[in-house]
Design a protein around this motif. Sequence first.
Motif, PDB file in Angstrom:
ATOM      1  N   PRO A   4      33.292 -17.421 -47.443  1.00 37.89           N
ATOM      2  CA  PRO A   4      32.117 -16.610 -47.760  1.00 37.89           C
ATOM      3  C   PRO A   4      32.036 -15.340 -46.920  1.00 37.89           C
ATOM      4  CG  PRO A   4      31.513 -18.383 -46.278  1.00 37.89           C
ATOM      5  CD  PRO A   4      32.966 -18.596 -46.618  1.00 37.89           C
ATOM      6  N   ASN A   5      31.351 -14.312 -47.456  1.00 40.79           N
ATOM      7  CA  ASN A   5      30.916 -13.204 -46.622  1.00 40.79           C
ATOM      8  C   ASN A   5      29.861 -13.725 -45.652  1.00 40.79           C
ATOM      9  OD1 ASN A   5      32.547 -11.433 -48.050  1.00 40.79           O
ATOM     10  ND2 ASN A   5      30.921 -10.831 -49.445  1.00 40.79           N
ATOM     11  N   LEU A   6      29.876 -13.202 -44.424  1.00 40.31           N
ATOM     12  CA  LEU A   6      28.923 -13.630 -43.414  1.00 40.31           C
ATOM     13  C   LEU A   6      28.038 -12.463 -43.010  1.00 40.31           C
ATOM     14  CD1 LEU A   6      31.260 -15.711 -41.070  1.00 40.31           C
ATOM     15  CD2 LEU A   6      29.772 -16.584 -42.868  1.00 40.31           C
ATOM     16  N   SER A   7      26.778 -12.767 -42.704  1.00 44.75           N
ATOM     17  CA  SER A   7      25.850 -11.789 -42.139  1.00 44.75           C
ATOM     18  C   SER A   7      25.511 -12.208 -40.717  1.00 44.75           C
ATOM     19  CB  SER A   7      24.566 -11.712 -42.972  1.00 44.75           C
ATOM     20  OG  SER A   7      24.834 -11.208 -44.261  1.00 44.75           O
ATOM     21  N   SER A   8      25.208 -11.232 -39.856  1.00 45.93           N
ATOM     22  CA  SER A   8      24.827 -11.535 -38.475  1.00 45.93           C
ATOM     23  C   SER A   8      24.234 -10.284 -37.846  1.00 45.93           C
ATOM     24  CB  SER A   8      26.031 -12.014 -37.654  1.00 45.93           C
ATOM     25  OG  SER A   8      26.976 -10.976 -37.501  1.00 45.93           O
ATOM     26  N   VAL A   9      23.802 -10.437 -36.619  1.00 45.62           N
ATOM     27  CA  VAL A   9      23.376  -9.306 -35.794  1.00 45.62           C
ATOM     28  C   VAL A   9      24.238  -9.292 -34.543  1.00 45.62           C
ATOM     29  CG1 VAL A   9      21.503  -8.301 -34.427  1.00 45.62           C
ATOM     30  CG2 VAL A   9      21.014  -9.340 -36.655  1.00 45.62           C
ATOM     31  N   PRO A  60      18.986 -17.279 -45.606  1.00 47.82           N
ATOM     32  CA  PRO A  60      17.976 -16.628 -44.769  1.00 47.82           C
ATOM     33  C   PRO A  60      18.413 -16.600 -43.299  1.00 47.82           C
ATOM     34  CG  PRO A  60      16.965 -18.266 -46.203  1.00 47.82           C
ATOM     35  CD  PRO A  60      18.446 -18.461 -46.300  1.00 47.82           C
ATOM     36  N   ARG A  61      17.958 -15.585 -42.564  1.00 47.65           N
ATOM     37  CA  ARG A  61      18.358 -15.437 -41.169  1.00 47.65           C
ATOM     38  C   ARG A  61      17.903 -16.625 -40.325  1.00 47.65           C
ATOM     39  NH1 ARG A  61      17.313 -10.207 -37.152  1.00 47.65           N
ATOM     40  NH2 ARG A  61      18.311 -11.154 -35.315  1.00 47.65           N
TER      41      ARG A  61
END
Length: 241
Positions: A4-9, A60-61
């Motif tokens: 999967p594509n991942l999101s983060s900060v 969701p974050r």
Amino acid sequence: MRQPNLSSVVERRLLVNYRIAPEAAARLLPGGLRPQLVNGHAVAGICLLRLGGVRPGWAPRAFGLRSENAAHRIAVEWDGPDGTETGVYIPRRDTASRVNAWAGGRIFPGEYGRADFDVHETADRVRVAFATRDGAARADVTVDLADELHGSSLFADLVEASRFFQDGAKGWSATRANRGLDGMALRTGAWHVEAGRVRSATSSFFDDPDRFPPGSATLDCALVMRDVPVAWRPLPAMAVA
């Protein structure tokens, strides 16, 4: 399995950069990759990265994970279908997170070893130390935030340094099974780095005279990224010679 594509900060990304003799860097690269040169030097370093809110892009974050991580990096170039491409080769990744260590190379690209971290941060100073649990690598770096980049032989100023690392957004990681290189690309519309002034830095990787004969690896500069939302996109594996 589709990764999967991942999101983060990026809560904190400390890039500690060395200028390297090209022949010393080339010895560490798999076939198909060559050192990317800046002013006649290869560029390598340690990325000391704290990520928050790591999750699949659709989640969701609140479901995201937080972790301290370290990656040894060498700036590289290779021949792509449309010409020369640039990025980094990562011979080793380490993490404090059991989840990352299990999921790396399975759920998302990039295999990880385990490491213990000691971190102290203020608004104008960052210290990150780590030691891998297999005893193979350790580092201890303290950096003060600065208005401008000073003393670098690689980059004329902060703008030039920032552009270089922004352009090198594709990362290729070694795999224990020698099945090629795992790939991951960083994407963000909020790229921003600050200059750092290195107060002290030790690294078992770059201080090793067998890997880098005396004079072939010199500390050059440091950059700091803080509180930047990013996405990580898996890349097709790269075959190596």
